[in-house]
Scaffold this motif. Structure first.
Motif, PDB file in Angstrom:
ATOM      1  N   THR A 162       0.824  -1.217   0.000  1.00 24.16           N
ATOM      2  CA  THR A 162       0.000   0.000   0.000  1.00 24.16           C
ATOM      3  C   THR A 162       0.855   1.262   0.000  1.00 24.16           C
ATOM      4  O   THR A 162       0.328   2.360  -0.172  1.00 24.16           O
ATOM      5  N   ASN A 163       2.150   1.131   0.224  1.00 20.05           N
ATOM      6  CA  ASN A 163       3.003   2.296   0.489  1.00 20.05           C
ATOM      7  C   ASN A 163       4.096   2.548  -0.544  1.00 20.05           C
ATOM      8  O   ASN A 163       4.877   3.478  -0.388  1.00 20.05           O
ATOM      9  N   ASP A 164       4.154   1.728  -1.600  1.00 21.36           N
ATOM     10  CA  ASP A 164       5.254   1.844  -2.549  1.00 21.36           C
ATOM     11  C   ASP A 164       5.412   3.250  -3.100  1.00 21.36           C
ATOM     12  O   ASP A 164       4.471   3.835  -3.615  1.00 21.36           O
ATOM     13  N   THR A 165       6.627   3.744  -3.002  1.00 19.90           N
ATOM     14  CA  THR A 165       6.917   5.096  -3.477  1.00 19.90           C
ATOM     15  C   THR A 165       8.357   5.175  -3.963  1.00 19.90           C
ATOM     16  O   THR A 165       9.271   4.710  -3.281  1.00 19.90           O
ATOM     17  N   VAL A 166       8.553   5.746  -5.137  1.00 23.33           N
ATOM     18  CA  VAL A 166       9.885   6.125  -5.591  1.00 23.33           C
ATOM     19  C   VAL A 166       9.855   7.628  -5.828  1.00 23.33           C
ATOM     20  O   VAL A 166       9.023   8.126  -6.584  1.00 23.33           O
ATOM     21  N   LEU A 167      10.740   8.347  -5.164  1.00 28.27           N
ATOM     22  CA  LEU A 167      10.820   9.797  -5.308  1.00 28.27           C
ATOM     23  C   LEU A 167      12.188  10.166  -5.870  1.00 28.27           C
ATOM     24  O   LEU A 167      13.216   9.657  -5.423  1.00 28.27           O
ATOM     25  N   LEU A 168      12.188  11.050  -6.861  1.00 21.64           N
ATOM     26  CA  LEU A 168      13.410  11.503  -7.523  1.00 21.64           C
ATOM     27  C   LEU A 168      13.452  13.026  -7.462  1.00 21.64           C
ATOM     28  O   LEU A 168      12.536  13.698  -7.949  1.00 21.64           O
ATOM     29  N   MET A 169      14.497  13.569  -6.831  1.00 22.68           N
ATOM     30  CA  MET A 169      14.617  15.019  -6.649  1.00 22.68           C
ATOM     31  C   MET A 169      15.880  15.523  -7.331  1.00 22.68           C
ATOM     32  O   MET A 169      16.962  14.956  -7.145  1.00 22.68           O
ATOM     33  N   ALA A 170      15.742  16.593  -8.125  1.00 25.20           N
ATOM     34  CA  ALA A 170      16.872  17.169  -8.853  1.00 25.20           C
ATOM     35  C   ALA A 170      16.995  18.647  -8.500  1.00 25.20           C
ATOM     36  O   ALA A 170      16.058  19.417  -8.713  1.00 25.20           O
ATOM     37  N   ASN A 171      18.167  19.045  -7.956  1.00 28.60           N
ATOM     38  CA  ASN A 171      18.308  20.448  -7.518  1.00 28.60           C
ATOM     39  C   ASN A 171      19.110  21.329  -8.475  1.00 28.60           C
ATOM     40  O   ASN A 171      19.246  22.531  -8.241  1.00 28.60           O
ATOM     41  N   GLY A 172      19.667  20.751  -9.557  1.00 30.87           N
ATOM     42  CA  GLY A 172      20.335  21.549 -10.582  1.00 30.87           C
ATOM     43  C   GLY A 172      21.678  22.123 -10.206  1.00 30.87           C
ATOM     44  O   GLY A 172      22.272  22.892 -10.974  1.00 30.87           O
ATOM     45  N   MET A 173      22.234  21.775  -9.036  1.00 32.66           N
ATOM     46  CA  MET A 173      23.455  22.413  -8.541  1.00 32.66           C
ATOM     47  C   MET A 173      24.726  21.969  -9.265  1.00 32.66           C
ATOM     48  O   MET A 173      25.786  22.553  -9.072  1.00 32.66           O
ATOM     49  N   ALA A 174      24.637  20.963 -10.136  1.00 33.14           N
ATOM     50  CA  ALA A 174      25.803  20.557 -10.931  1.00 33.14           C
ATOM     51  C   ALA A 174      26.134  21.604 -11.991  1.00 33.14           C
ATOM     52  O   ALA A 174      27.272  21.677 -12.476  1.00 33.14           O
ATOM     53  N   GLY A 175      25.137  22.384 -12.374  1.00 30.85           N
ATOM     54  CA  GLY A 175      25.371  23.462 -13.325  1.00 30.85           C
ATOM     55  C   GLY A 175      25.475  23.034 -14.778  1.00 30.85           C
ATOM     56  O   GLY A 175      25.938  23.808 -15.624  1.00 30.85           O
ATOM     57  N   ASN A 176      25.029  21.831 -15.100  1.00 30.34           N
ATOM     58  CA  ASN A 176      25.022  21.384 -16.498  1.00 30.34           C
ATOM     59  C   ASN A 176      23.918  22.097 -17.283  1.00 30.34           C
ATOM     60  O   ASN A 176      22.957  22.595 -16.668  1.00 30.34           O
ATOM     61  N   PRO A 177      24.015  22.177 -18.607  1.00 31.82           N
ATOM     62  CA  PRO A 177      22.920  22.752 -19.399  1.00 31.82           C
ATOM     63  C   PRO A 177      21.635  21.977 -19.107  1.00 31.82           C
ATOM     64  O   PRO A 177      21.635  20.747 -19.159  1.00 31.82           O
ATOM     65  N   GLU A 178      20.564  22.675 -18.767  1.00 34.04           N
ATOM     66  CA  GLU A 178      19.331  21.990 -18.363  1.00 34.04           C
ATOM     67  C   GLU A 178      18.811  21.065 -19.465  1.00 34.04           C
ATOM     68  O   GLU A 178      18.733  21.449 -20.637  1.00 34.04           O
ATOM     69  N   ILE A 179      18.464  19.858 -19.060  1.00 38.62           N
ATOM     70  CA  ILE A 179      17.885  18.878 -19.987  1.00 38.62           C
ATOM     71  C   ILE A 179      16.402  19.177 -20.113  1.00 38.62           C
ATOM     72  O   ILE A 179      15.650  19.063 -19.138  1.00 38.62           O
ATOM     73  N   THR A 180      15.978  19.586 -21.310  1.00 38.48           N
ATOM     74  CA  THR A 180      14.565  19.935 -21.520  1.00 38.48           C
ATOM     75  C   THR A 180      13.924  19.112 -22.628  1.00 38.48           C
ATOM     76  O   THR A 180      12.759  19.293 -22.955  1.00 38.48           O
ATOM     77  N   GLU A 181      14.707  18.202 -23.220  1.00 41.19           N
ATOM     78  CA  GLU A 181      14.172  17.343 -24.273  1.00 41.19           C
ATOM     79  C   GLU A 181      14.933  16.016 -24.257  1.00 41.19           C
ATOM     80  O   GLU A 181      15.966  15.885 -23.605  1.00 41.19           O
ATOM     81  N   LYS A 182      14.407  15.045 -24.994  1.00 45.44           N
ATOM     82  CA  LYS A 182      15.028  13.719 -25.013  1.00 45.44           C
ATOM     83  C   LYS A 182      16.212  13.694 -25.988  1.00 45.44           C
ATOM     84  O   LYS A 182      16.156  13.108 -27.059  1.00 45.44           O
ATOM     85  N   ASN A 183      17.283  14.356 -25.557  1.00 43.29           N
ATOM     86  CA  ASN A 183      18.490  14.441 -26.369  1.00 43.29           C
ATOM     87  C   ASN A 183      19.555  13.477 -25.845  1.00 43.29           C
ATOM     88  O   ASN A 183      19.262  12.594 -25.031  1.00 43.29           O
ATOM     89  N   GLU A 184      20.801  13.664 -26.275  1.00 46.37           N
ATOM     90  CA  GLU A 184      21.882  12.764 -25.865  1.00 46.37           C
ATOM     91  C   GLU A 184      22.136  12.843 -24.358  1.00 46.37           C
ATOM     92  O   GLU A 184      22.404  11.826 -23.704  1.00 46.37           O
ATOM     93  N   ASP A 185      22.052  14.045 -23.785  1.00 46.10           N
ATOM     94  CA  ASP A 185      22.229  14.183 -22.337  1.00 46.10           C
ATOM     95  C   ASP A 185      21.122  13.473 -21.567  1.00 46.10           C
ATOM     96  O   ASP A 185      21.365  12.889 -20.494  1.00 46.10           O
ATOM     97  N   PHE A 186      19.893  13.536 -22.085  1.00 49.39           N
ATOM     98  CA  PHE A 186      18.786  12.814 -21.444  1.00 49.39           C
ATOM     99  C   PHE A 186      19.078  11.323 -21.428  1.00 49.39           C
ATOM    100  O   PHE A 186      18.870  10.645 -20.419  1.00 49.39           O
ATOM    101  N   LYS A 187      19.582  10.800 -22.541  1.00 44.31           N
ATOM    102  CA  LYS A 187      19.890   9.372 -22.633  1.00 44.31           C
ATOM    103  C   LYS A 187      20.975   8.984 -21.625  1.00 44.31           C
ATOM    104  O   LYS A 187      20.890   7.953 -20.964  1.00 44.31           O
ATOM    105  N   LYS A 188      21.994   9.843 -21.498  1.00 44.22           N
ATOM    106  CA  LYS A 188      23.062   9.576 -20.525  1.00 44.22           C
ATOM    107  C   LYS A 188      22.506   9.570 -19.098  1.00 44.22           C
ATOM    108  O   LYS A 188      22.867   8.732 -18.273  1.00 44.22           O
ATOM    109  N   PHE A 189      21.626  10.544 -18.824  1.00 41.48           N
ATOM    110  CA  PHE A 189      21.010  10.624 -17.495  1.00 41.48           C
ATOM    111  C   PHE A 189      20.154   9.379 -17.243  1.00 41.48           C
ATOM    112  O   PHE A 189      20.206   8.788 -16.158  1.00 41.48           O
ATOM    113  N   LEU A 190      19.383   8.975 -18.234  1.00 41.58           N
ATOM    114  CA  LEU A 190      18.517   7.797 -18.103  1.00 41.58           C
ATOM    115  C   LEU A 190      19.342   6.535 -17.881  1.00 41.58           C
ATOM    116  O   LEU A 190      18.983   5.690 -17.054  1.00 41.58           O
ATOM    117  N   ASP A 191      20.455   6.407 -18.581  1.00 43.79           N
ATOM    118  CA  ASP A 191      21.339   5.249 -18.387  1.00 43.79           C
ATOM    119  C   ASP A 191      21.864   5.191 -16.953  1.00 43.79           C
ATOM    120  O   ASP A 191      21.917   4.126 -16.333  1.00 43.79           O
TER     121      ASP A 191
END
Length: 409
Positions: free
Chosen positions: A231-260
């Motif tokens: 009844t309690n299953d939860t996965v939470l993912l929080m991103a604070n942006g403090m790494a300073g990388n160019p923001e991922i806003t589309e499914k590009n190569e950086d998105f794929k790297k992040f997903l991997d």
């Protein structure tokens, strides 16, 4: 994956994240409360139990993830699940968020809450509130702080589960850290499983949710310990942006790297849950290969990994392959039993049991040696295509019954 570096640590590994854990007094002795906090507001994503009976914290977190502008903290208790607690349970979630917000100086609707433990009991709010007030002053960003938090969310788990990885995005080092708990009441489609993932990546909320929703299909949703969806299953993912990388806003190569990288973290944690199944002596991995499509492979793999008779055979180190073929047959997936090849594999070697649906001349003694290892894999080749899927579970032991026969006491 060459671009992913496995490093020491957990939820405090990414920049700007702090954590703490302590014994508040909900349970008899063990640490029972934890907190994760980001120095700056985060984008938040979440996936939740498919059980129609959803605990109060699940409902609270769904509201925060879907409708709040940001998330900045998570407060977690173990010992009491705050499930099947009605309006009172929801009010207690609000109170947990209020006190956390006051102590940290952040908005109440940026506080996520999570609970795990016995269903049906109301939270001891005097203890919970005192615990929150005691957690805030000891929040820290060391690896030890993350480990203590990972220990504090355990219930019947026998070991803490945490991981951290680094990748490079846009010339910046990005870190993803995670911790989870889960040992029993674990079954595919989000399981008693809580997982908390932190990252300093700059990524839009939409892309963060897309990454998480895509990844749980092949990770947490492919785990089963006992067939019970919590009844309690939860996965939470929080991103604070403090790494300073160019923001991922589309499914590009950086998105794929992040997903991997996210997949690396989630797969690691999912396997740790299966390995630590209540009473387990072995991690049981099932690979279905050369399937017609991914759906067929997943259905077959889940059917095998959840079969009580197969799990009992793994515990007994018995190469009873008929149970595996039987589980495949009632899975609902269409295949030709007379084309199936079946293998067992472990650190002790690999052995073929059946070819084209019939037993081959194999050594029971060697099969038993292979099945006596702490990690055992079954490979089922259905010879219909090129798709595959992997599921994880554990053996079914006497101790599973002992643990769950008197869990409340």
């Amino acid at each position: 994956m060459k671009h992913i570096k496995h490093i020491e640590g957990g939820v405090t590994a990414p920049k700007g994240f702090k954590a703490a854990g302590l014994y508040a007094g909900i349970k008899k002795q063990k640490k029972d409360m934890a907190m994760i906090y980001s120095e700056v507001p985060c984008k938040a994503a979440g996936t939740f139990t498919t059980n129609l009976v959803k605990a109060a914290p699940v409902k609270w977190d769904m509201e925060v993830v879907y409708n709040s502008p940001a998330a900045q903290a998570v407060v977690i208790n173990s010992g009491v699940a705050n499930a099947c607690t009605g309006a009172v349970g929801m009010e207690y979630c609000k109170e947990m968020a209020e006190v956390t917000g006051e102590e940290l100086g952040i908005p109440m609707d940026s506080v996520l809450v999570a609970s795990t433990g016995v269903i049906g009991k109301q939270l001891p709010m005097d203890i919970i509130k005192a615990g929150i007030r005691n957690l805030v002053p000891i929040l820290g960003d060391t690896l030890d702080d993350g480990t203590i938090a990972a220990e504090a969310i355990m219930t019947t788990d026998t070991k803490k589960k945490e991981i951290a990885v680094e990748i490079e995005l846009g010339g910046k080092t990005v870190t993803i850290g995670g911790m989870c708990k889960g040992s029993g009441m674990i079954h595919p489609n989000m399981c008693t499983m809580l997982s908390f993932i932190t990252t300093d990546a700059a990524i839009s909320k939409e892309m963060l949710q897309a990454a998480l929703s895509e990844d749980i299909i092949d990770t947490y949703n492919m785990v089963s310990v006992d067939g019970d969806t919590s009844t309690n299953d939860t996965v939470l993912l929080m991103a604070n942006g403090m790494a300073g990388n160019p923001e991922i806003t589309e499914k590009n190569e950086d998105f794929k790297k992040f997903l991997d990288a996210l997949n690396f973290v989630d797969t690691y944690l999912a396997k740790k849950i299966a390995e630590d199944g209540e009473g387990a002596t072995a991690l049981f991995e099932v690979k279905v290969i050369n399937a017609l499509d991914k759906e067929q492979a997943s259905v077959l793999a889940k059917a095998i990994v959840t079969s009580s008779l197969t799990k009992a055979a793994i515990f007994g180190h018995d190469a009873n392959w008929g149970r595996i073929l039987c589980a495949m047959g009632y899975s609902g997936a269409q295949f030709d039993p007379e084309k199936v090849d079946l293998f067992f594999q472990s650190a002790a070697g690999k052995i073929q049991l059946i070819e084209n649906g019939m037993a081959v001349d194999y050594s029971e003694e060697i099969a038993t040696q292979i099945l006596s290892e702490p990690e055992v894999t079954t490979i089922a080749d259905v010879k219909m295509g090129s798709a595959e899927a992997t599921a994880w579970g554990c053996d079914l032991t006497f101790d599973y019954v002992k643990i769950n026969a008197d869990y409340r006491s």
